[in-house]
Design a protein around this motif. Sequence first.
Motif, PDB file in Angstrom:
ATOM      1  N   THR A 166     -25.307  52.708 -56.014  1.00 54.92           N
ATOM      2  CA  THR A 166     -26.071  53.246 -57.401  1.00 54.92           C
ATOM      3  C   THR A 166     -27.527  52.785 -57.368  1.00 54.92           C
ATOM      4  OG1 THR A 166     -23.917  52.874 -58.406  1.00 54.92           O
ATOM      5  CG2 THR A 166     -25.767  52.757 -59.718  1.00 54.92           C
ATOM      6  N   GLY A 167     -28.464  53.593 -57.798  1.00 59.63           N
ATOM      7  CA  GLY A 167     -29.672  53.151 -58.099  1.00 59.63           C
ATOM      8  C   GLY A 167     -29.940  52.926 -59.441  1.00 59.63           C
ATOM      9  N   MET A 168     -31.344  52.899 -59.772  1.00 54.76           N
ATOM     10  CA  MET A 168     -31.821  52.441 -61.187  1.00 54.76           C
ATOM     11  C   MET A 168     -32.850  53.379 -61.568  1.00 54.76           C
ATOM     12  SD  MET A 168     -32.162  48.919 -62.812  1.00 54.76           S
ATOM     13  CE  MET A 168     -32.109  48.369 -64.485  1.00 54.76           C
ATOM     14  N   ILE A 169     -33.012  53.728 -62.794  1.00 49.05           N
ATOM     15  CA  ILE A 169     -33.795  54.695 -63.435  1.00 49.05           C
ATOM     16  C   ILE A 169     -34.364  54.062 -64.705  1.00 49.05           C
ATOM     17  CG2 ILE A 169     -33.005  56.891 -62.393  1.00 49.05           C
ATOM     18  CD1 ILE A 169     -31.989  57.675 -65.084  1.00 49.05           C
ATOM     19  N   TRP A 170     -35.763  54.543 -65.145  1.00 49.37           N
ATOM     20  CA  TRP A 170     -36.334  53.959 -66.202  1.00 49.37           C
ATOM     21  C   TRP A 170     -36.884  55.051 -67.071  1.00 49.37           C
ATOM     22  CZ3 TRP A 170     -36.377  51.540 -61.491  1.00 49.37           C
ATOM     23  CH2 TRP A 170     -35.819  50.164 -61.554  1.00 49.37           C
ATOM     24  N   ALA A 171     -37.444  54.907 -68.146  1.00 51.71           N
ATOM     25  CA  ALA A 171     -37.883  55.789 -68.999  1.00 51.71           C
ATOM     26  C   ALA A 171     -39.338  56.091 -68.643  1.00 51.71           C
ATOM     27  CB  ALA A 171     -37.828  55.976 -70.284  1.00 51.71           C
ATOM     28  N   HIS A 172     -39.900  54.972 -67.801  1.00 55.65           N
ATOM     29  CA  HIS A 172     -41.344  55.149 -67.529  1.00 55.65           C
ATOM     30  C   HIS A 172     -41.585  54.522 -66.396  1.00 55.65           C
ATOM     31  CE1 HIS A 172     -41.928  50.860 -68.991  1.00 55.65           C
ATOM     32  NE2 HIS A 172     -40.953  51.127 -69.569  1.00 55.65           N
ATOM     33  N   PRO A 173     -42.846  54.479 -65.921  1.00 57.89           N
ATOM     34  CA  PRO A 173     -42.829  53.529 -64.304  1.00 57.89           C
ATOM     35  C   PRO A 173     -42.726  52.201 -64.836  1.00 57.89           C
ATOM     36  CG  PRO A 173     -44.288  55.436 -64.424  1.00 57.89           C
ATOM     37  CD  PRO A 173     -43.722  55.330 -65.698  1.00 57.89           C
ATOM     38  N   THR A 174     -42.161  51.382 -63.740  1.00 63.65           N
ATOM     39  CA  THR A 174     -41.906  49.729 -64.105  1.00 63.65           C
ATOM     40  C   THR A 174     -42.151  49.046 -62.894  1.00 63.65           C
ATOM     41  OG1 THR A 174     -40.515  48.244 -64.983  1.00 63.65           O
ATOM     42  CG2 THR A 174     -39.408  50.004 -63.699  1.00 63.65           C
ATOM     43  N   SER A 175     -42.569  47.619 -63.073  1.00 60.73           N
ATOM     44  CA  SER A 175     -42.891  47.072 -61.718  1.00 60.73           C
ATOM     45  C   SER A 175     -42.908  45.436 -62.067  1.00 60.73           C
ATOM     46  CB  SER A 175     -44.098  47.513 -60.964  1.00 60.73           C
ATOM     47  OG  SER A 175     -44.307  46.816 -59.734  1.00 60.73           O
ATOM     48  N   ASP A 176     -42.303  44.985 -61.212  1.00 61.93           N
ATOM     49  CA  ASP A 176     -42.386  43.287 -61.372  1.00 61.93           C
ATOM     50  C   ASP A 176     -43.466  42.962 -60.637  1.00 61.93           C
ATOM     51  OD1 ASP A 176     -39.972  42.423 -62.701  1.00 61.93           O
ATOM     52  OD2 ASP A 176     -38.826  43.037 -60.755  1.00 61.93           O
ATOM     53  N   LEU A 177     -44.181  43.885 -59.743  1.00 64.10           N
ATOM     54  CA  LEU A 177     -45.489  43.568 -59.013  1.00 64.10           C
ATOM     55  C   LEU A 177     -46.805  43.892 -59.709  1.00 64.10           C
ATOM     56  CD1 LEU A 177     -43.737  44.670 -55.655  1.00 64.10           C
ATOM     57  CD2 LEU A 177     -43.380  42.273 -56.872  1.00 64.10           C
ATOM     58  N   GLU A 178     -46.805  44.819 -60.438  1.00 61.26           N
ATOM     59  CA  GLU A 178     -48.133  45.304 -60.952  1.00 61.26           C
ATOM     60  C   GLU A 178     -47.878  45.722 -62.293  1.00 61.26           C
ATOM     61  OE1 GLU A 178     -48.646  48.777 -58.465  1.00 61.26           O
ATOM     62  OE2 GLU A 178     -49.220  47.644 -56.760  1.00 61.26           O
TER      63      GLU A 178
END
Length: 368
Positions: free
Chosen positions: A6-18
């Motif tokens: 299983t992977g994961m999707i979001w409604a917009h670009p997301t990042s813990d890094l940027e």
Amino acid sequence: MSLHITGMIWAHPTSDLEVQEGPAFQPDHITRITRLHEEGGFDRVLAGYWTNAADGFLVLAHAAAVTTRLNFLLAHRPGFVAPTLAARKLATLDQLTGGRLALHVISGGEDGDQRKDGDYETHEARYRRTDEFLEILRRIWTADAPIDHAGEFYRFEQAWSDIRPAQKPYLPIFFGGASDIALRVAARHADVYALFGEPLAETRTVLDRMRAAVPGARKLAFSWSNRPIIGATEKQAWEKAHDIRDRAIAKLKASGTTGLIAAGQAVNSQRLVSLSQRGVVHDERLWTAMAGVLGGRGNSTALVGTAEQVARSLLRYRGLGISHFILRGWDPLPDVAQYGRELIPLLRELADAEDRRRVSVAIHAAAE
């Protein structure tokens, strides 16, 4: 044993890094990241639940419209939608996806976050409510006549749903939570119990405890979450891991945070932070440093190494009885593509070879 990725999707670009910019809802991004998972050989994608984010029901409805094979996992917190209505909404989405939906039940581990949506119940009460909520869902999905209910949290009369899930008798239920009451409710209702990425010994302890708690002959599957970091060589993978940590800390500083995020109220968060304090590397390549940076929130440990090293580490968890893996990256789009190219095909190949060896050994043992 089966193997589900299983992977994961979001409604917009997301990042813990940027820092990410742009609208909170970007259909083109949903299309891109969902199709990338399908092309990469993932079995399912998870749409998470956040108190500030787009509605997961609609995110997955869009994702289903742009794919043909991929299955879906919807994170849902009981308490904000009446279970009678939730049953109809979930059945509708399962019908819309052609029977590709599963429900990931999250009762909520942080009081402050729950209150953002107006929920002031205690942690214990939230799990009792989840227990009642899931009982009602299954009654609605299987009833042959209108039903009444009077419980601690819900009361209704003559509830009935014309629409039922495409899957019979009901959707698969994934369940998250590490507190004592969470484990008890999971033992009653879960089809798949989801664990965060802890070391082998801790994972084995939880699996043994859950198996002992499940009543009767009911079978319970297990899911394990991780955020692999893969390099062409082991050295390159560890360099990549350290760069990820530096980027995450830089983002925190840029946002005005002077130190690392503190552990949250959720038991899972506390366990992961404690793990990072005991050592940043466990079982040779389970890296916990990011759990310390992010306060143990979410899926924040990583297996670090080459694709083969990571795959073989995942197989060690499979040997404990893990059949589902939730894998997401730190740079979501590039990592999904890399997992699809390098990790998932190799993991399936090694798992198939392992299963063939197991069958061969069993046949020879039976013949002696």
